[in-house]
Design a protein around this motif. Sequence first.
Motif, PDB file in Angstrom:
ATOM      1  N   GLY A  42      39.238  32.801  50.501  1.00 26.88           N
ATOM      2  CA  GLY A  42      38.791  33.784  49.789  1.00 26.88           C
ATOM      3  C   GLY A  42      37.770  33.506  48.725  1.00 26.88           C
ATOM      4  O   GLY A  42      36.748  33.982  48.153  1.00 26.88           O
ATOM      5  N   ALA A  43      38.069  32.257  48.151  1.00 26.58           N
ATOM      6  CA  ALA A  43      37.132  31.625  47.207  1.00 26.58           C
ATOM      7  C   ALA A  43      36.054  30.903  47.753  1.00 26.58           C
ATOM      8  O   ALA A  43      35.342  30.440  47.054  1.00 26.58           O
ATOM      9  N   GLY A  44      35.803  30.980  49.041  1.00 27.27           N
ATOM     10  CA  GLY A  44      34.730  30.140  49.770  1.00 27.27           C
ATOM     11  C   GLY A  44      34.947  28.610  49.824  1.00 27.27           C
ATOM     12  O   GLY A  44      33.906  28.087  50.503  1.00 27.27           O
ATOM     13  N   ARG A  45      36.150  28.261  49.926  1.00 29.11           N
ATOM     14  CA  ARG A  45      36.356  26.880  50.201  1.00 29.11           C
ATOM     15  C   ARG A  45      36.954  26.517  51.728  1.00 29.11           C
ATOM     16  O   ARG A  45      38.198  26.580  51.591  1.00 29.11           O
TER      17      ARG A  45
ATOM     18  N   LEU B 206      30.152  40.281  46.538  1.00 29.05           N
ATOM     19  CA  LEU B 206      29.879  40.650  47.730  1.00 29.05           C
ATOM     20  C   LEU B 206      28.993  41.671  47.811  1.00 29.05           C
ATOM     21  O   LEU B 206      28.063  41.730  48.912  1.00 29.05           O
ATOM     22  N   ARG B 207      28.955  42.646  46.944  1.00 30.64           N
ATOM     23  CA  ARG B 207      27.650  43.672  46.966  1.00 30.64           C
ATOM     24  C   ARG B 207      26.349  42.852  46.794  1.00 30.64           C
ATOM     25  O   ARG B 207      25.604  43.240  47.428  1.00 30.64           O
ATOM     26  N   ALA B 208      26.282  41.963  45.973  1.00 29.12           N
ATOM     27  CA  ALA B 208      24.965  41.478  45.802  1.00 29.12           C
ATOM     28  C   ALA B 208      24.660  40.581  46.997  1.00 29.12           C
ATOM     29  O   ALA B 208      23.422  40.536  47.178  1.00 29.12           O
ATOM     30  N   GLU B 209      25.552  39.981  47.584  1.00 24.80           N
ATOM     31  CA  GLU B 209      25.527  38.902  48.771  1.00 24.80           C
ATOM     32  C   GLU B 209      24.957  39.931  49.804  1.00 24.80           C
ATOM     33  O   GLU B 209      23.814  39.486  50.460  1.00 24.80           O
TER      34      GLU B 209
ATOM     35  N   VAL C  44      29.095  34.014  58.405  1.00 27.76           N
ATOM     36  CA  VAL C  44      29.799  33.548  57.543  1.00 27.76           C
ATOM     37  C   VAL C  44      30.514  34.426  56.578  1.00 27.76           C
ATOM     38  O   VAL C  44      31.693  34.627  56.277  1.00 27.76           O
ATOM     39  N   CYS C  45      29.693  35.293  56.009  1.00 26.53           N
ATOM     40  CA  CYS C  45      30.098  36.287  55.196  1.00 26.53           C
ATOM     41  C   CYS C  45      30.989  37.401  55.923  1.00 26.53           C
ATOM     42  O   CYS C  45      32.040  37.865  55.206  1.00 26.53           O
ATOM     43  N   GLY C  46      30.732  37.594  56.989  1.00 27.52           N
ATOM     44  CA  GLY C  46      31.656  38.617  57.752  1.00 27.52           C
ATOM     45  C   GLY C  46      32.915  38.080  58.093  1.00 27.52           C
ATOM     46  O   GLY C  46      33.937  38.531  58.050  1.00 27.52           O
ATOM     47  N   LEU C  47      32.868  36.666  58.313  1.00 31.01           N
ATOM     48  CA  LEU C  47      34.136  35.970  58.720  1.00 31.01           C
ATOM     49  C   LEU C  47      35.080  36.050  57.131  1.00 31.01           C
ATOM     50  O   LEU C  47      36.106  36.219  57.205  1.00 31.01           O
ATOM     51  N   ARG C  48      34.673  35.837  56.133  1.00 24.71           N
ATOM     52  CA  ARG C  48      35.101  35.499  54.816  1.00 24.71           C
ATOM     53  C   ARG C  48      35.913  37.228  54.471  1.00 24.71           C
ATOM     54  O   ARG C  48      36.734  37.563  54.190  1.00 24.71           O
TER      55      ARG C  48
ATOM     56  N   LEU D  73      35.382  41.004  40.107  1.00 24.86           N
ATOM     57  CA  LEU D  73      34.255  40.335  39.915  1.00 24.86           C
ATOM     58  C   LEU D  73      33.895  40.018  41.618  1.00 24.86           C
ATOM     59  O   LEU D  73      32.775  39.812  42.053  1.00 24.86           O
ATOM     60  N   ARG D  74      35.298  39.795  42.430  1.00 32.68           N
ATOM     61  CA  ARG D  74      34.457  39.684  43.736  1.00 32.68           C
ATOM     62  C   ARG D  74      34.045  40.637  44.559  1.00 32.68           C
ATOM     63  O   ARG D  74      33.036  40.457  45.507  1.00 32.68           O
ATOM     64  N   SER D  75      34.201  41.990  44.036  1.00 35.39           N
ATOM     65  CA  SER D  75      33.507  43.213  44.768  1.00 35.39           C
ATOM     66  C   SER D  75      31.854  43.066  44.323  1.00 35.39           C
ATOM     67  O   SER D  75      31.073  43.295  45.229  1.00 35.39           O
ATOM     68  N   GLU D  76      31.802  42.509  43.103  1.00 34.22           N
ATOM     69  CA  GLU D  76      30.245  42.563  42.696  1.00 34.22           C
ATOM     70  C   GLU D  76      29.641  41.508  43.429  1.00 34.22           C
ATOM     71  O   GLU D  76      28.202  41.626  43.896  1.00 34.22           O
TER      72      GLU D  76
END
Length: 349
Positions: free
Chosen positions: A137-140, A317-320, A106-110, A312-315
């Motif tokens: 992009g917001a995960g919805r 993604l990095r943490a995930e 799912v992360c790869g799809l986003r 914020l989106r990059s941080e």
Amino acid sequence: MPDAATTASTAPDVVLLDTLCRELAEAADTVGEAARYASGLALGARLPAAALARGGRRRLAWRTLLRTLTDPRGLGWAPRGRGVAGAGRCAGLLARRESLAVSVAVCGLRVRIAAASAGRPELLLDPAAAGVLAAAGAGRQGEALRLFRAIVRDRGAGPAYALLAPEFADVLAWNALTDANPFNDHAGWQVATGRAVTADPLLGLGAAFLALCDRDRNRDREGDRDRAGDDGRGGPGRSAGRPAARPAPPGSPDAGEPQRPAARPPRAAAPWPDPYRPGPAAGLRAHGEALREHARRLHATVTPAVAVWPGLRSEVLRAEVTTFADRCATAANGLSLAAAQLDADSGPR
């Protein structure tokens, strides 16, 4: 000049995002195969029977595999396969248990949707397309799917697919992997991991299920072909499984000696075990090394990808992605421990 430099520096690098998408897809596929192999051992018949009968290190290896398959800090809820493993997977889906393989996919799809929207900035000029991409992009994914269906209803399927291709397939696969329907996960998994798609994500019916439903119809077609004497190449010929000529009846001049029933061919001897085929311990160790390799690659790929994507989106993604890499390493340690316990049990006593 400063404005141009600022714009170039804040724009996501599509190439780096594509690389991260590919690494996430390959990691999800590797995690899924490792979970399938471990499920076949832990939830099969041979290892549990031997563990309950003999005990010792084999029982410890069985418990280690069970913990690895259900560890929320590793593979999550990861039973995969048939039989007991398939029932456990369905139970996890109904109980909304998280799986590392699905989370990585799912992360790869986003990230793939974000990379596609970054490479096509003209999509943001269309309000409907911009709404779909913003929700994704917001995960919805549920909202993104509803907006996409609204575009299909208002403009038609052809213009909607032409507008958002290939993002609509990623949104559908994302929804298939995260909804409560277990029958469309196969199609969503194929889209997420880059495998060949053999089923429609909208329907969720696999090709094997369709072939099962069409089995009797194919049998009727084959019977008609045999009755017509078709050899399968458009011309008359001998049907499969039938003799070339009907034997002469007994007592006729052409009969000759009475025919005896053909002797049953001797039963082939059981093949010897292949010494080069890896055993359970070697297979677990190989899957563990593959998980460690993907953990290292995820750590190495996510840093340059998010460096050109500020905010914020990059941080997030990095943490995930970092968490996914750490969980891959944890699962690899569990598989290696189970392999070591199996080796210790099979050694000399």
